[in-house]
Write an enzyme that holds these catalytic residues in place. Structure first.
Site, PDB file in Angstrom:
ATOM      1  N   SER A 146      61.200  19.431  -1.569  1.00  0.00           N
ATOM      2  CA  SER A 146      62.061  20.127  -0.750  1.00  0.00           C
ATOM      3  C   SER A 146      61.880  20.659   0.152  1.00  0.00           C
ATOM      4  CB  SER A 146      63.288  20.823  -1.488  1.00  0.00           C
ATOM      5  OG  SER A 146      64.580  21.213  -0.743  1.00  0.00           O
ATOM      6  N   TYR A 159      64.454  26.583  -7.847  1.00  0.00           N
ATOM      7  CA  TYR A 159      64.454  25.073  -6.876  1.00  0.00           C
ATOM      8  C   TYR A 159      63.372  25.419  -6.030  1.00  0.00           C
ATOM      9  CZ  TYR A 159      66.030  21.139  -4.868  1.00  0.00           C
ATOM     10  OH  TYR A 159      66.268  19.704  -3.957  1.00  0.00           O
ATOM     11  N   LYS A 163      59.801  23.188  -6.375  1.00  0.00           N
ATOM     12  CA  LYS A 163      59.565  21.886  -5.714  1.00  0.00           C
ATOM     13  C   LYS A 163      58.509  22.648  -4.490  1.00  0.00           C
ATOM     14  CE  LYS A 163      62.927  19.712  -6.219  1.00  0.00           C
ATOM     15  NZ  LYS A 163      62.800  18.328  -6.706  1.00  0.00           N
TER      16      LYS A 163
END
Length: 255
Positions: A146, A159, A163
């Protein structure tokens, strides 16, 4: 795509995790469209069945389960080997983002869950794919990262950290699995999926206005990138992270 319009089988087989909908389904759809057969995974059994029906029961097999469950990982790889006799491509797409807020207040148990699902499970699937087929026969792995992993990501810090780890996992696997297996990552910006809905719901036009290309991503945008990175056209590419962001990084220095 109707059965009559489908291309001949390519002879290649892919395992795509988290593929009952969204980016994962878009990737599976792109691979089936070129003639690959796919094993797809997902937590919801009904959603997975529906995805298999849309892809075609002659081209797709669904294996329900949670990505971090090692029994599920083994079952998914076995489904490819038992059902299709090979496993050329692995796409690690399964992920979670259960928390929104400052990292200073992040519950460490939640952080562990995010890493377990987003990173450790990807390593588990890669290990199993390697030993089941790729170590002797080659292939390619694509990890879905991401842009949150290559920049600061306010309010989704866990998150973003996971990533970023996925990007580094890509480097480690690319180095270790060469020369037979190529390993690359894709780092999308906001793609219109249920997973990312909170980032644009009710304000899509406003969210899209910040993108030089004037729109948010669609699952097929990532599907096309994954199809390229698992094709012969990318045979001299490994260890790279392809940013697919509608040009949003072009605005990084503006203001």
């Amino acid at each position: 795509m109707t059965a009559q319009a489908r291309p001949e089988l390519s002879g290649k087989v892919a395992l795509v995790t988290g593929a009952s909908r969204g980016i994962g389904y878009g990737i599976a759809e792109a691979l089936v469209a070129r003639g690959d057969r796919v094993v797809i995974t997902g937590r919801g059994e009904e959603a997975l069945k529906e995805a298999v029906e849309r892809l075609g029961a002659d081209r797709a097999v669904g294996v329900p389960g949670k990505a971090h469950d090692e029994v599920h990982q083994a079952a998914a790889v076995e489904a490819a080997m038992d059902g299709f006799g090979r496993l050329d491509f692995l796409v690690n797409n399964a992920g979670t983002n259960p928390v929104f807020g400052p990292i200073a207040d992040l519950d460490l148990g939640v952080a562990r869950k995010v890493f377990e699902t987003n990173v450790v499970s990807a390593l588990g699937f890669a290990q199993r794919s390697w030993h089941a087929w790729q170590k002797e026969n080659g292939g390619a792995i694509v990890n879905i990262a991401s842009i949150a992993g290559v920049s600061a990501s306010p309010f989704i810090g866990a998150y973003g950290m996971s990533k970023a780890a996925m990007v580094n996992l890509t480097l480690q696997l690319a180095h270790e699995f060469a020369p037979l297996v190529r390993v690359n990552a894709i780092a999308p910006a906001v793609v219109k999926t249920k997973f990312a809905q909170a980032l644009y719901e009710g304000r899509e036009a406003e969210a899209a206005a910040s993108y030089p290309l004037g729109r948010l991503g669609e699952p097929e945008d990532i599907g096309g990138a994954a199809a390229f990175l698992t094709s012969s056209q990318s045979e001299w590419i490994t260890g790279q992270t392809l940013v697919v962001d509608g040009g949003i990084f072009l605005n990084a220095g503006v203001g």
